[in-house]
Scaffold this active site. Sequence first.
Site, PDB file in Angstrom:
ATOM      1  CG  LEU A  27      21.740  19.691  48.205  1.00 31.12           C
ATOM      2  CD1 LEU A  27      22.258  20.338  47.067  1.00 31.12           C
ATOM      3  CD2 LEU A  27      22.285  20.607  49.438  1.00 31.12           C
ATOM      4  N   GLY A  28      17.339  18.272  49.980  1.00 28.57           N
ATOM      5  CA  GLY A  28      16.111  18.243  50.086  1.00 28.57           C
ATOM      6  C   GLY A  28      15.431  18.721  48.790  1.00 28.57           C
ATOM      7  CE  LYS A  73      36.161  29.807  50.799  1.00 25.61           C
ATOM      8  NZ  LYS A  73      36.949  30.982  50.559  1.00 25.61           N
ATOM      9  N   PRO A 104      32.242  24.947  45.214  1.00 27.01           N
ATOM     10  CG  PRO A 104      32.113  24.013  47.274  1.00 27.01           C
ATOM     11  CD  PRO A 104      32.526  25.261  46.666  1.00 27.01           C
ATOM     12  CE  LYS A 133      34.296  33.916  43.311  1.00 25.18           C
ATOM     13  NZ  LYS A 133      34.859  33.828  44.831  1.00 25.18           N
ATOM     14  CB  CYS A 189      -0.545  -0.860  59.654  1.00 25.72           C
ATOM     15  SG  CYS A 189      -0.444  -1.880  58.352  1.00 25.72           S
ATOM     16  CG  HIS A 214      -0.152   2.806  56.418  1.00 28.02           C
ATOM     17  ND1 HIS A 214       0.719   3.041  57.536  1.00 28.02           N
ATOM     18  CD2 HIS A 214      -0.024   1.607  56.013  1.00 28.02           C
ATOM     19  CE1 HIS A 214       1.175   1.562  57.659  1.00 28.02           C
ATOM     20  NE2 HIS A 214       0.802   0.899  56.738  1.00 28.02           N
ATOM     21  CD  GLU A 244       0.554   6.631  58.198  1.00 28.59           C
ATOM     22  OE1 GLU A 244      -0.739   6.225  58.549  1.00 28.59           O
ATOM     23  OE2 GLU A 244       1.397   5.662  58.040  1.00 28.59           O
TER      24      GLU A 244
HETATM   25  N1  GLN Z   1       3.700  -6.277  59.581  1.00 28.96           N
HETATM   26  C1  GLN Z   1       2.236  -6.311  59.568  1.00 28.96           C
HETATM   27  C2  GLN Z   1       1.918  -6.929  58.270  1.00 28.96           C
HETATM   28  O1  GLN Z   1       2.640  -6.966  57.448  1.00 28.96           O
HETATM   29  C3  GLN Z   1       2.039  -4.799  59.536  1.00 28.96           C
HETATM   30  C4  GLN Z   1       2.466  -3.812  58.569  1.00 28.96           C
HETATM   31  C5  GLN Z   1       2.367  -2.377  58.731  1.00 28.96           C
HETATM   32  O2  GLN Z   1       2.343  -1.997  59.732  1.00 28.96           O
HETATM   33  N2  GLN Z   1       2.428  -1.741  57.515  1.00 28.96           N
HETATM   34  O3  GLN Z   1       0.566  -7.020  58.231  1.00 28.96           O
END
Ligand code: GLN
Length: 544
Positions: free
Chosen positions: A15-16, A186, A189, A222, A382, A516, A518
């Site tokens: 459902l998020g 409905k 549920p 309701k 990575c 990473h 991101e």
């Molecule tokens: N598989 C690679 C490592 O373990 C890269 C891991 C990843 O991209 N998070 O180093």
Amino acid sequence: MARFIFITGGVVSSLGKGLMAASLAALLQARGFKVRIRKFDPYLNVDPGTMSPYQHGEVYVTDDGAETDLDLGHYERFTGVAARQSDNITTGRIYRDIIAKERRGDYLGATVQVIPHVTNEIKSFATADLGDLDFLICEIGGTVGDIESLPFIEAIRQLRNDIGRARTVSIHTTLIPYIAAAGELKTKPTQHSVRDLTSLGIQPDILLCRVDRPLPDGERAKIAQFCNVRKEAVIPALDAKSIYAVPLQYHREGLDAEVLRAFGIEDAPEPDLGQWENILDRLFNPEGEVTIGVVGKYVGLQDAYKSLTEALVHGGIANRVKVNIRWLDAEVFEHPEAELAPQLEPMHAILVPGGFGERGSEGKIASVEFARTRRVPFFGICLGMQMACIEGARNTAGLPGASSSEFGETAEPVVGLITEWMSREGLERRAANGDMGGTMRLGAYEAELGGNSHVAAIYGNTCISERHRHRYEVNVHYKDALEAGGLVFSGMSPDGALPEIVERPDHPWFVGVQFHPELKSKPFEPHPLFASFIEAAVKQSRLV
Ligand code: GLN
């Protein structure tokens, strides 16, 4: 003292709830309150680190090195509050800790039981480390009625009693399906789900109901009547055009006001939602669009790359452009008859994300070569950076046998297993044949950037901290050979032992990072690397 908001799920999964929790946190924050969110996961894995991204989506990594549920990524993106190890608990971890205590004899001969021992662990997790928080939002994974979630529901029932009703609010999320044949929404549920929850001792204060069309007044009334809540506390949660539209939408439906009312808080300031309005303005009124090719392994399930997808969207917000993502299966590029160029030529930039294992690696390396030779902006994250180094070694440094020891024995281990490195706590050691769970280089590590490097200009800084999750590293002994081939090691660990960033100064935009980025990008604070990468894609789109 902190107040507690418990969010449970009913009717169906998916459902998020994570987004609901994150959006509510953002609204309370916009009113000036200090908020944190915790996730309770009922499964038996100690953490999601060893789970397949296909099953469970991405593993989100915190600064302090915890491998957590991807909902913690939503929490951090919506609130800007850095998630911690202590924000995610699983049944597996609770049992591991309890059994360790039992073996040590800590229970002094007592019979160890779900109530009180498991429930006590859950309660102490919920109440630990609260500091000066105004609100702690606790999201309980799973759906009410699941066997696994029972101890969690029981623990929050007890908590409501322990700390007093005035300091706790319960929000139950449900689904109101539309039955096309009957032409009706409905409510049954939802009624049943609330009955299940009340039978476990929890009367919800607020119902957040996912529904795919406006909820007529009659249905709302309701639900209120059958479920024992105020009509205004039945909040319709319609599908949103963007996840970043959810906070404003919930505000319009009165969610934050109802929460405050349920706590009896009458003097809260109105929320300042300018930041969210600005994000939506940029998202919904773009001045152009770019297409990014993501060459990966788990392209079938987008949750596997959740933070990456969001960071690319943030890069679009920063540049006021729409970002289209084309998910390209790296394995397809490995077939002898596969035509890589026709698939990659329409891309304004190419990204090779993180991943594990050999499958698709040759396809990823071929995509790096395409980006390098065709001068298309390239971002390797990575595993993607490791592929960029292997490509560079093979094709620009005269090392045709270059590979990663992750893929098996190799004569030129440009990427190799690292068994020792320095962390903030000191020297870390791993055995090559050790456990898989929790044994990677995990969490925040610093890197020093070359003063004249492209990445230093992008970050506006030469000392950065980013989150890691990997076992293998680019071998620093190949630095000179790779640099002679034009791949510059522009970011290194402070001790100079571990390559953190590589780039090609002779290319319009070619960056590989061992971490990473991101994971730290936010809609209101796009990560500089993603903002710059999308900017490069915009430039590229004007060339093709
Ligand atoms: N598989 C690679 C490592 O373990 C890269 C891991 C990843 O991209 N998070 O180093």
